[in-house]
Scaffold this motif. Sequence first.
Motif, mmCIF file in Angstrom:
data_model
loop_
_atom_site.group_PDB
_atom_site.id
_atom_site.type_symbol
_atom_site.label_atom_id
_atom_site.label_comp_id
_atom_site.label_asym_id
_atom_site.label_seq_id
_atom_site.Cartn_x
_atom_site.Cartn_y
_atom_site.Cartn_z
ATOM 1 N N LYS A 61 0.833 -1.208 0.000
ATOM 2 C CA LYS A 61 0.000 0.000 0.000
ATOM 3 C C LYS A 61 0.862 1.250 0.000
ATOM 4 O O LYS A 61 0.586 2.211 -0.730
ATOM 5 N N GLU A 62 1.916 1.249 0.806
ATOM 6 C CA GLU A 62 2.809 2.416 0.857
ATOM 7 C C GLU A 62 3.515 2.605 -0.482
ATOM 8 O O GLU A 62 3.692 3.731 -0.947
ATOM 9 N N ARG A 63 3.906 1.482 -1.105
ATOM 10 C CA ARG A 63 4.561 1.569 -2.413
ATOM 11 C C ARG A 63 3.589 2.126 -3.452
ATOM 12 O O ARG A 63 3.952 2.995 -4.260
ATOM 13 N N GLN A 64 2.339 1.660 -3.416
ATOM 14 C CA GLN A 64 1.325 2.169 -4.338
ATOM 15 C C GLN A 64 1.075 3.655 -4.113
ATOM 16 O O GLN A 64 0.963 4.435 -5.059
ATOM 17 N N LYS A 65 1.030 4.022 -2.833
ATOM 18 C CA LYS A 65 0.827 5.434 -2.495
ATOM 19 C C LYS A 65 1.994 6.274 -3.003
ATOM 20 O O LYS A 65 1.801 7.356 -3.571
ATOM 21 N N LEU A 94 3.937 5.496 -5.484
ATOM 22 C CA LEU A 94 3.836 5.544 -6.948
ATOM 23 C C LEU A 94 2.820 6.589 -7.393
ATOM 24 O O LEU A 94 3.067 7.342 -8.338
ATOM 25 N N LYS A 95 1.681 6.636 -6.696
ATOM 26 C CA LYS A 95 0.664 7.632 -7.048
ATOM 27 C C LYS A 95 1.191 9.047 -6.836
ATOM 28 O O LYS A 95 0.975 9.934 -7.661
ATOM 29 N N GLU A 96 1.896 9.241 -5.723
ATOM 30 C CA GLU A 96 2.454 10.571 -5.448
ATOM 31 C C GLU A 96 3.502 10.937 -6.494
ATOM 32 O O GLU A 96 3.556 12.085 -6.944
ATOM 33 N N GLU A 111 3.618 9.819 -9.564
ATOM 34 C CA GLU A 111 2.892 10.078 -10.803
ATOM 35 C C GLU A 111 2.264 11.472 -10.777
ATOM 36 O O GLU A 111 2.313 12.203 -11.760
ATOM 37 N N LYS A 112 1.694 11.809 -9.626
ATOM 38 C CA LYS A 112 1.090 13.132 -9.483
ATOM 39 C C LYS A 112 2.159 14.215 -9.603
ATOM 40 O O LYS A 112 1.953 15.227 -10.277
ATOM 41 N N LYS A 157 4.933 13.959 -11.199
ATOM 42 C CA LYS A 157 5.356 13.985 -12.597
ATOM 43 C C LYS A 157 4.364 14.789 -13.439
ATOM 44 O O LYS A 157 4.768 15.619 -14.262
ATOM 45 N N LYS A 158 3.069 14.546 -13.211
ATOM 46 C CA LYS A 158 2.052 15.297 -13.953
ATOM 47 C C LYS A 158 2.132 16.784 -13.637
ATOM 48 O O LYS A 158 2.018 17.622 -14.538
#
Length: 172
Positions: free
Chosen positions: A61-65, A67-69, A71-72, A74-75
Amino acid sequence: MRINFLILLGLFSLQSALAQETVIDSVKVKQEKLVLEQQKAEKERIKAEEKIIKEQQKAEKERQKALKEAEKAKKDAEKAQKKAEKELKQAEKAVAQREKAKNNIEKAKSKIDSNKKDLEKDKEKFEKLRRKGKLTPEDELKWREKILKKENKALELQLDLEKAENKLRKLE
């Protein structure tokens, strides 16, 4: 003797009864202890596996979080870069427009100067021909029209210059 025999028999029976006390089988006890220890070890192993699975899920979950951060971020960075590029293009466009306006002003001034020189030259020529008396009334009329056209052209060029200057002021 019969009494003795009965007493002996009673004692023997008593001893037999007492001797038949439940004897705990040590092998059976060891097996039960071993089974209990195995069950306990199995429970601990299951608890440890569940704990490891929970930790793995938490780490996932922390890794996914993360990754989302990422990605955000990066965007956001791409968005900021696009915005910066857009602002840069606008700034370049504004600079180009200012340069164009300055060039238009310079062109208008040079046209005014050129027109002024031509007008003065034509006026001098007209005056020279008129003083010498070489002009017919028709020629004089043609010369006056020519001079008038150039004066009108000078006024138009002056208006163009003012428009170009106004445009430059608006851009700055």
